[in-house]
Design a protein around this motif. Structure first.
Motif, PDB file in Angstrom:
ATOM      1  N   TYR A   7       0.875  -1.168   0.000  1.00  0.00           N
ATOM      2  CA  TYR A   7       0.000   0.000   0.000  1.00  0.00           C
ATOM      3  C   TYR A   7       0.913   1.219   0.000  1.00  0.00           C
ATOM      4  O   TYR A   7       1.787   1.360   0.867  1.00  0.00           O
ATOM      5  N   GLY A   8       0.737   2.095  -0.969  1.00  0.00           N
ATOM      6  CA  GLY A   8       1.579   3.278  -1.079  1.00  0.00           C
ATOM      7  C   GLY A   8       0.878   4.359  -1.870  1.00  0.00           C
ATOM      8  O   GLY A   8      -0.331   4.307  -2.103  1.00  0.00           O
ATOM      9  N   LYS A   9       1.659   5.357  -2.279  1.00  0.00           N
ATOM     10  CA  LYS A   9       1.110   6.426  -3.114  1.00  0.00           C
ATOM     11  C   LYS A   9       2.206   6.991  -3.996  1.00  0.00           C
ATOM     12  O   LYS A   9       3.397   6.879  -3.667  1.00  0.00           O
ATOM     13  N   PRO A  10       1.822   7.598  -5.108  1.00  0.00           N
ATOM     14  CA  PRO A  10       2.799   8.190  -6.022  1.00  0.00           C
ATOM     15  C   PRO A  10       3.587   9.305  -5.328  1.00  0.00           C
ATOM     16  O   PRO A  10       3.058  10.023  -4.472  1.00  0.00           O
ATOM     17  N   GLY A  11       4.863   9.415  -5.688  1.00  0.00           N
ATOM     18  CA  GLY A  11       5.709  10.475  -5.166  1.00  0.00           C
ATOM     19  C   GLY A  11       6.276  10.205  -3.784  1.00  0.00           C
ATOM     20  O   GLY A  11       6.906  11.078  -3.192  1.00  0.00           O
ATOM     21  N   CYS A  12       6.081   9.021  -3.265  1.00  0.00           N
ATOM     22  CA  CYS A  12       6.565   8.644  -1.935  1.00  0.00           C
ATOM     23  C   CYS A  12       7.901   7.916  -2.095  1.00  0.00           C
ATOM     24  O   CYS A  12       7.940   6.814  -2.631  1.00  0.00           O
ATOM     25  N   CYS A  15       8.027   4.565  -0.484  1.00  0.00           N
ATOM     26  CA  CYS A  15       7.271   3.590  -1.285  1.00  0.00           C
ATOM     27  C   CYS A  15       8.127   3.078  -2.439  1.00  0.00           C
ATOM     28  O   CYS A  15       8.095   1.881  -2.750  1.00  0.00           O
ATOM     29  N   ASP A  16       8.888   3.958  -3.048  1.00  0.00           N
ATOM     30  CA  ASP A  16       9.786   3.553  -4.134  1.00  0.00           C
ATOM     31  C   ASP A  16      10.816   2.548  -3.629  1.00  0.00           C
ATOM     32  O   ASP A  16      11.083   1.535  -4.274  1.00  0.00           O
ATOM     33  N   ASP A  17      11.382   2.825  -2.448  1.00  0.00           N
ATOM     34  CA  ASP A  17      12.360   1.907  -1.853  1.00  0.00           C
ATOM     35  C   ASP A  17      11.713   0.564  -1.525  1.00  0.00           C
ATOM     36  O   ASP A  17      12.280  -0.493  -1.802  1.00  0.00           O
ATOM     37  N   VAL A  31       7.332 -15.308  -6.087  1.00  0.00           N
ATOM     38  CA  VAL A  31       6.089 -14.966  -5.390  1.00  0.00           C
ATOM     39  C   VAL A  31       5.440 -13.774  -6.087  1.00  0.00           C
ATOM     40  O   VAL A  31       6.115 -12.811  -6.447  1.00  0.00           O
ATOM     41  N   ASP A  32       4.117 -13.845  -6.249  1.00  0.00           N
ATOM     42  CA  ASP A  32       3.383 -12.734  -6.847  1.00  0.00           C
ATOM     43  C   ASP A  32       3.159 -11.627  -5.830  1.00  0.00           C
ATOM     44  O   ASP A  32       2.965 -11.894  -4.639  1.00  0.00           O
ATOM     45  N   TRP A  33       3.174 -10.385  -6.321  1.00  0.00           N
ATOM     46  CA  TRP A  33       2.891  -9.246  -5.453  1.00  0.00           C
ATOM     47  C   TRP A  33       2.087  -8.223  -6.235  1.00  0.00           C
ATOM     48  O   TRP A  33       2.040  -8.257  -7.452  1.00  0.00           O
ATOM     49  N   SER A  34       1.440  -7.331  -5.489  1.00  0.00           N
ATOM     50  CA  SER A  34       0.656  -6.275  -6.119  1.00  0.00           C
ATOM     51  C   SER A  34       0.822  -4.987  -5.323  1.00  0.00           C
ATOM     52  O   SER A  34       1.333  -4.999  -4.203  1.00  0.00           O
ATOM     53  N   GLU A  35       0.375  -3.904  -5.923  1.00  0.00           N
ATOM     54  CA  GLU A  35       0.473  -2.604  -5.262  1.00  0.00           C
ATOM     55  C   GLU A  35      -0.868  -1.895  -5.339  1.00  0.00           C
ATOM     56  O   GLU A  35      -1.554  -1.949  -6.359  1.00  0.00           O
ATOM     57  N   ILE A  52       2.533   4.772   5.324  1.00  0.00           N
ATOM     58  CA  ILE A  52       3.029   4.210   4.074  1.00  0.00           C
ATOM     59  C   ILE A  52       4.544   4.305   3.968  1.00  0.00           C
ATOM     60  O   ILE A  52       5.139   5.229   4.516  1.00  0.00           O
ATOM     61  N   PRO A  53       5.110   3.352   3.274  1.00  0.00           N
ATOM     62  CA  PRO A  53       4.480   2.195   2.671  1.00  0.00           C
ATOM     63  C   PRO A  53       4.096   1.152   3.735  1.00  0.00           C
ATOM     64  O   PRO A  53       4.779   0.991   4.736  1.00  0.00           O
ATOM     65  N   VAL A  54       2.999   0.471   3.473  1.00  0.00           N
ATOM     66  CA  VAL A  54       2.542  -0.610   4.339  1.00  0.00           C
ATOM     67  C   VAL A  54       2.571  -1.892   3.520  1.00  0.00           C
ATOM     68  O   VAL A  54       2.083  -1.921   2.392  1.00  0.00           O
TER      69      VAL A  54
END
Length: 78
Positions: A7-12, A15-17, A31-35, A52-54
């Motif tokens: 769970y994140g948001k643009p410009g964070c 979150c990028d890390d 392993v599959d992952w999603s955002e 965030i990020p969570v």
């Protein structure tokens, strides 16, 4: 089945890390992952906006702010 959700948001920058760390560990383990962008849901923005990020693993909150690759790897292989 997606095992890891970020769970994140643009410009964070955190979150990028986290995204890079999750992507690397999940690729290594197959392993599959999603955002999920929390800015698209007012409830998520209110609930996670300060954390965030969570990271969730198998539907349960695993980490917030930083992703420890060893801890994530252990959660996915236990």
């Amino acid at each position: 089945m997606t095992r890891v959700t970020l769970y994140g948001k643009p410009g964070c920058h955190l979150c990028d890390d986290a995204r890079a760390m999750i992507q690397a560990v999940c690729a290594e383990l197959g392993v599959d992952w999603s955002e999920i962008d929390i800015t698209q849901d007012d409830r998520l923005l209110t609930e996670y906006g300060e954390q965030i990020p969570v990271t969730f693993v198998d539907g349960k909150q695993h980490d917030f702010w930083r992703v420890d690759p060893a801890r994530l790897r252990k959660a996915l292989t236990s």
